[in-house]
Design an enzyme around this catalytic site. Structure first.
Site, short mmCIF file in Angstrom:
data_model
loop_
_atom_site.label_atom_id
_atom_site.label_comp_id
_atom_site.label_asym_id
_atom_site.label_seq_id
_atom_site.Cartn_x
_atom_site.Cartn_y
_atom_site.Cartn_z
N GLY A 44 0.85 -1.19 0.00
CA GLY A 44 0.00 0.00 0.00
C GLY A 44 0.87 1.23 0.00
CD GLN A 49 3.42 5.94 2.60
OE1 GLN A 49 2.43 5.37 2.14
NE2 GLN A 49 4.41 5.30 3.19
CB CYS A 88 5.25 2.38 7.27
SG CYS A 88 4.77 3.93 6.47
CG LEU A 89 6.58 1.10 1.15
CD1 LEU A 89 6.08 1.31 -0.27
CD2 LEU A 89 7.67 0.04 1.19
CG HIS A 130 -0.45 1.44 7.25
ND1 HIS A 130 0.47 1.01 8.18
CD2 HIS A 130 0.21 2.29 6.43
CE1 HIS A 130 1.64 1.61 7.94
NE2 HIS A 130 1.51 2.37 6.87
CD GLU A 131 -0.87 2.54 2.69
OE1 GLU A 131 -0.46 3.71 2.58
OE2 GLU A 131 -0.13 1.60 3.03
CG HIS A 134 0.31 7.03 5.27
ND1 HIS A 134 1.43 7.56 5.86
CD2 HIS A 134 0.56 5.71 5.13
CE1 HIS A 134 2.33 6.59 6.07
NE2 HIS A 134 1.81 5.45 5.64
NI NI Z 1 2.73 3.58 5.71
#
Ligand code: NI
Length: 162
Positions: A44, A49, A88-89, A130-131, A134
């Site tokens: 995701g 991000q 998380c990226l 999660h996304e 963000h």
């Molecule tokens: Ni993340």
């Protein structure tokens, strides 16, 4: 390839702007985000991000078609919650267990601005939450106890200095 911004960048803790233009730029952005997500083995990725203040995220689970959520709203969540180890990226290499509702209903629009609703559970519900966070500037470290948050951040900064 889009650059993924890492923890410390202010955009990651800001509320993202609603998407208003459903044009080729938006289509290009979602494709580029999907590519960047896959490149980093993510499942995701949210627009903040990649440094863009826009309420949209992409999800790419194994053996499933790509999913794009634009201007999403989580409209229902289960009382039951579950724990799962998240990454998380924007925090490469950091993983820890986060409790979240096990299932959610989400409303969003697609790349053409057409509304849809989806009931999700399992890993999909997890990624969606999660996304979605963000887009409101909320990070997975914000979803654990203050003590666990401190430990996670200490571990993360040690890792960055290695
Ligand atoms: Ni993340």
């Amino acid at each position: 390839m889009l650059n993924i911004v890492l923890y410390g960048e202010p955009i990651l803790i800001q509320k993202a702007q609603k998407v208003k233009e459903f044009d080729q730029n938006l289509e290009r952005l979602t494709l580029d985000m999907y590519e960047a997500m896959k490149h980093d083995n993510g499942i995701g990725l949210a627009a903040p991000q990649v440094g863009i203040s826009a309420r949209l995220f992409v999800v790419g689970l194994e053996n499933e078609p790509p999913r794009i959520f634009i201007n999403p709203r989580i409209v229902a969540m289960s009382e039951e919650s579950s724990e799962y180890e998240e990454g998380c990226l924007s925090f490469p290499g950091l993983y820890f267990t986060v409790a979240r509702p096990s299932a959610v209903d989400i409303e969003a629009v697609d790349i053409r601005g057409r509304p849809f609703r989806l009931s999700a559970d399992g890993l999909l519900a997890r990624v969606i939450q999660h996304e979605y966070d963000h887009l409101d500037g909320i990070l997975f470290i914000d979803r654990v106890s203050p003590a666990k948050r401190r430990r996670a951040l200490a571990h993360y900064s040690r890792m960055l200095n290695m």
